[in-house]
Design an enzyme around this catalytic site. Structure first.
Site, PDB file in Angstrom:
ATOM      1  N   TYR A   1      -6.472   2.572   5.882  1.00  0.00           N
ATOM      2  CA  TYR A   1      -6.740   2.195   7.276  1.00  0.00           C
ATOM      3  C   TYR A   1      -7.767   1.065   7.380  1.00  0.00           C
ATOM      4  O   TYR A   1      -8.191   0.714   8.482  1.00  0.00           O
ATOM      5  CB  TYR A   1      -7.218   3.388   8.121  1.00  0.00           C
TER       6      TYR A   1
ATOM      7  N   ASP B   1       0.829  -1.205   0.000  1.00  0.00           N
ATOM      8  CA  ASP B   1       0.000   0.000   0.000  1.00  0.00           C
ATOM      9  C   ASP B   1       0.868   1.262   0.000  1.00  0.00           C
ATOM     10  O   ASP B   1       2.043   1.237   0.365  1.00  0.00           O
ATOM     11  CB  ASP B   1      -0.874   0.046   1.267  1.00  0.00           C
ATOM     12  N   ASP B   2       0.249   2.359  -0.387  1.00  0.00           N
ATOM     13  CA  ASP B   2       0.758   3.734  -0.214  1.00  0.00           C
ATOM     14  C   ASP B   2       1.776   4.190  -1.254  1.00  0.00           C
ATOM     15  O   ASP B   2       2.159   5.351  -1.255  1.00  0.00           O
ATOM     16  CB  ASP B   2       1.347   3.974   1.184  1.00  0.00           C
TER      17      ASP B   2
ATOM     18  N   HIS C   1      -5.048   9.185  -0.105  1.00  0.00           N
ATOM     19  CA  HIS C   1      -5.043   8.417   1.139  1.00  0.00           C
ATOM     20  C   HIS C   1      -6.075   8.941   2.134  1.00  0.00           C
ATOM     21  O   HIS C   1      -5.759   9.264   3.283  1.00  0.00           O
ATOM     22  CB  HIS C   1      -3.648   8.396   1.775  1.00  0.00           C
TER      23      HIS C   1
ATOM     24  N   HIS D   1       4.159  -1.943   3.058  1.00  0.00           N
ATOM     25  CA  HIS D   1       4.144  -0.636   2.401  1.00  0.00           C
ATOM     26  C   HIS D   1       5.462  -0.466   1.648  1.00  0.00           C
ATOM     27  O   HIS D   1       6.534  -0.479   2.278  1.00  0.00           O
ATOM     28  CB  HIS D   1       3.967   0.479   3.448  1.00  0.00           C
TER      29      HIS D   1
ATOM     30  N   HIS E   1      -5.912   2.729  -3.883  1.00  0.00           N
ATOM     31  CA  HIS E   1      -5.803   3.039  -2.452  1.00  0.00           C
ATOM     32  C   HIS E   1      -6.181   4.509  -2.213  1.00  0.00           C
ATOM     33  O   HIS E   1      -5.663   5.132  -1.298  1.00  0.00           O
ATOM     34  CB  HIS E   1      -4.384   2.731  -1.979  1.00  0.00           C
TER      35      HIS E   1
HETATM   36 NI    NI Z   1      -2.389   3.243   3.341  1.00  0.00          NI
END
Ligand code: NI
Length: 249
Positions: A146, A54-55, A109, A196, A105
């Site tokens: 989250y 993610d991210d 965010h 991540h 995603h």
């Molecule tokens: Ni995230």
């Protein structure tokens, strides 16, 4: 993201998970593996596991990760942030070209349960449009930041919603040794691992986990392949998660 926010979110998610203890395991839990679905007999029998990131993307760290995965012949899934795609378009095309799955995603965010309809479309549909322009297709799974969502999120998603089942909280300490231990001791057939790709330590964790679990016979697949190998079709608006065995009932 500040750590306290993530801790709060993790706590809320844990509460929601307990509240939904009647929810079954992954849909593929009961189904036998079908290797033909993801490439035939050249694909080894399971256990299967999906690495998800993610991210990102973040050029410096994601590039190292892609290099390491390519060396190992492993495919992963990347739930990207729209604003991080900007300037990293070639990296996204490399991911796609090397067989990785790309998912959404949100654009900035954002916690999806906090958004009205306009906000949701600005965060999710704008990212989908960005990815479609870049990759030439429209179907992308969604991972809410989250893990936060509500009924409106599900109604608006127009995508399968994919959570995770093994979370070393890599953002909390950037400690590869600890993260590798948590993951390798807790991963079972059908699990989805959350990391991540924006942290160097997490990239190192991922590659060590691949080496350790492959040596134990695990086969790394994308999330789409995890569904396909069990003959399951992911449904838009459905939340896919896995509960700890103790709460399976
Ligand atoms: Ni995230």
């Amino acid at each position: 993201m500040s750590n306290w926010k993530k801790r709060l979110a993790a706590g809320v998610l844990a509460f929601i998970t307990l509240a939904l203890a009647a929810v079954p395991y992954w849909p593929w839990e009961e189904a036998p593996a079908d290797r033909e679905a993801i490439g035939g007999a050249k694909i080894p029998a399971g256990p299967y596991v999906a690495l998800t990131f993610d991210d990102g993307p973040r050029a410096a760290t994601t590039t190292v990760l892609l290099d390491g995965l390519a060396q190992r012949g492993v495919h992963a899934t990347f739930f990207v942030i729209g604003e991080n795609v900007e300037g990293n378009e070639l990296l996204l095309q490399r991911m796609e070209g090397e067989g990785h799955q790309i998912g959404m995603h949100t654009y900035h965010h954002k916690s999806l349960d906090q958004l009205n309809a306009a906000g949701f479309y600005a965060e999710v549909d704008s990212l989908r449009a960005t990815l479609t322009a870049l990759l030439g297709r429209e179907e992308f799974m969604l991972r809410p930041p989250y893990g936060m969502m509500n009924a409106a999120t599900q109604a608006r998603a127009a995508a399968p919603i994919v959570l995770w089942s093994v979370d070393p909280e890599d953002w909390s300490d950037r400690d590869t040794a600890r993260q590798v231990e948590v993951i390798t001791e807790n991963t079972q057939d059908g699990d989805i691992i959350l990391l991540h790709d924006i942290y160097p330590a997490s990239v190192e964790t991922a590659l060590q986990v691949v080496d350790t679990l492959m040596a134990k016979g695990f086969h790394f697949v994308t999330v789409e392949e995890l569904f396909a190998v069990r003959g399951k079709t992911p449904e838009n608006g459905t939340v896919y998660r896995r509960l700890p065995p103790s709460s399976a009932g």
